[in-house]
Design an enzyme around this catalytic site. Sequence first.
Site, mmCIF file in Angstrom:
data_model
loop_
_atom_site.group_PDB
_atom_site.id
_atom_site.type_symbol
_atom_site.label_atom_id
_atom_site.label_comp_id
_atom_site.label_asym_id
_atom_site.label_seq_id
_atom_site.Cartn_x
_atom_site.Cartn_y
_atom_site.Cartn_z
ATOM 1 N N SER A 61 -8.241 9.632 -9.371
ATOM 2 C CA SER A 61 -6.986 10.117 -8.787
ATOM 3 C C SER A 61 -6.052 8.953 -8.509
ATOM 4 O O SER A 61 -6.424 7.783 -8.627
ATOM 5 C CB SER A 61 -7.260 10.876 -7.484
ATOM 6 O OG SER A 61 -7.599 9.970 -6.447
ATOM 7 N N SER A 116 -4.634 8.129 -5.583
ATOM 8 C CA SER A 116 -4.483 7.844 -4.151
ATOM 9 C C SER A 116 -4.446 6.351 -3.824
ATOM 10 O O SER A 116 -4.010 5.970 -2.748
ATOM 11 C CB SER A 116 -5.607 8.514 -3.352
ATOM 12 O OG SER A 116 -6.846 7.887 -3.597
ATOM 13 N N LYS A 155 -11.035 4.259 -0.667
ATOM 14 C CA LYS A 155 -9.839 4.052 0.152
ATOM 15 C C LYS A 155 -9.872 2.619 0.682
ATOM 16 O O LYS A 155 -10.856 1.889 0.522
ATOM 17 C CB LYS A 155 -9.796 5.026 1.334
ATOM 18 C CG LYS A 155 -9.907 6.501 0.973
ATOM 19 C CD LYS A 155 -8.688 7.038 0.255
ATOM 20 C CE LYS A 155 -8.864 8.523 -0.076
ATOM 21 N NZ LYS A 155 -7.760 9.036 -0.927
ATOM 22 N N SER A 205 -2.287 10.763 -0.532
ATOM 23 C CA SER A 205 -3.680 10.421 -0.268
ATOM 24 C C SER A 205 -4.221 11.259 0.881
ATOM 25 O O SER A 205 -3.646 11.262 1.971
ATOM 26 C CB SER A 205 -3.813 8.925 0.076
ATOM 27 O OG SER A 205 -5.134 8.622 0.494
#
Length: 299
Positions: free
Chosen positions: A102, A104, A159, A264
Amino acid sequence: MNFALILFVLVVITGIAWVADKLVFEKQRRLSAQAALAQFDARQADLQGRYGAGEIDTSRSRLAEEKLRQPWWLEYSASFFPVILAVFVLRSFVVEPFKIPSGSMIPTLLIGDFILVNKYDYGIRLPVLNKKIIPVSEPKRGDVMVFRYPKDESLDYIKRVIGVPGDVVSYQNKRLTINGKPAEYSEQPDYLDEERLSYSKHFREKLPEGPEHGILNDADRPPYVAGADPDFPFHENCTYNQQGLTCKVPQGHYFVMGDNRDNSLDSRYWGFVPDQNIVGRAFLIWMNLGNIGRVGSFK
């Protein structure tokens, strides 16, 4: 799919087959080969005594090879054990590959990046159980961390660590403050997202007592957090308002955010990352099929 569990089961099955072969079946094959070769040699001696000639030498070699050959079920189990064990040890204790699915973490990591994750930097953990047995170091602000998603531990998320245990993290009007110290921002040229064909505001963000890295903001998105889970553990540690939120990170947990801030789903929405969910620290892009220039380390 729990690949670590599948790999562990394969190690156990092939390991049992390998040990059984070394302790039992290999000895049986050798005894069988010795008996067959003894019969062959006796027959050769008899033929030479009668006719002065015997079968060609390659017949003996083929017989020995046939008797010592592993049966198919051992060939496809025990023989693969060393390879599977090496992969299991490497993946469990050294590095593990992941693919970024993704956007994010744009602009730091792009969709399609293949990354390597350091598995020992945050402590040696038991495979499958993910229980830390040897402490090494702890995640630091600014680290790019892979972890098991707290709401569904079959999923791996990636993250950036923003808050460590005890930190007070405030994200107001799309600006970070940690323990009362504001992050520093320097504006960059707008970032073109080639997947969405749109531009985002691009900044360099310097965390207090942390590294500098790139972040994106969508100018059209409001600063408040919409749709946060009201029941995540330690939800009472967070206060939400129209400008964003403020959270105190509980002990044994971490506050994480994606670098693509307005695209995100992270600790602002589903809460803190427990230490037991940590997988490792991402540190290297080892391949991107669409852009070979992406290969290399990142911050």
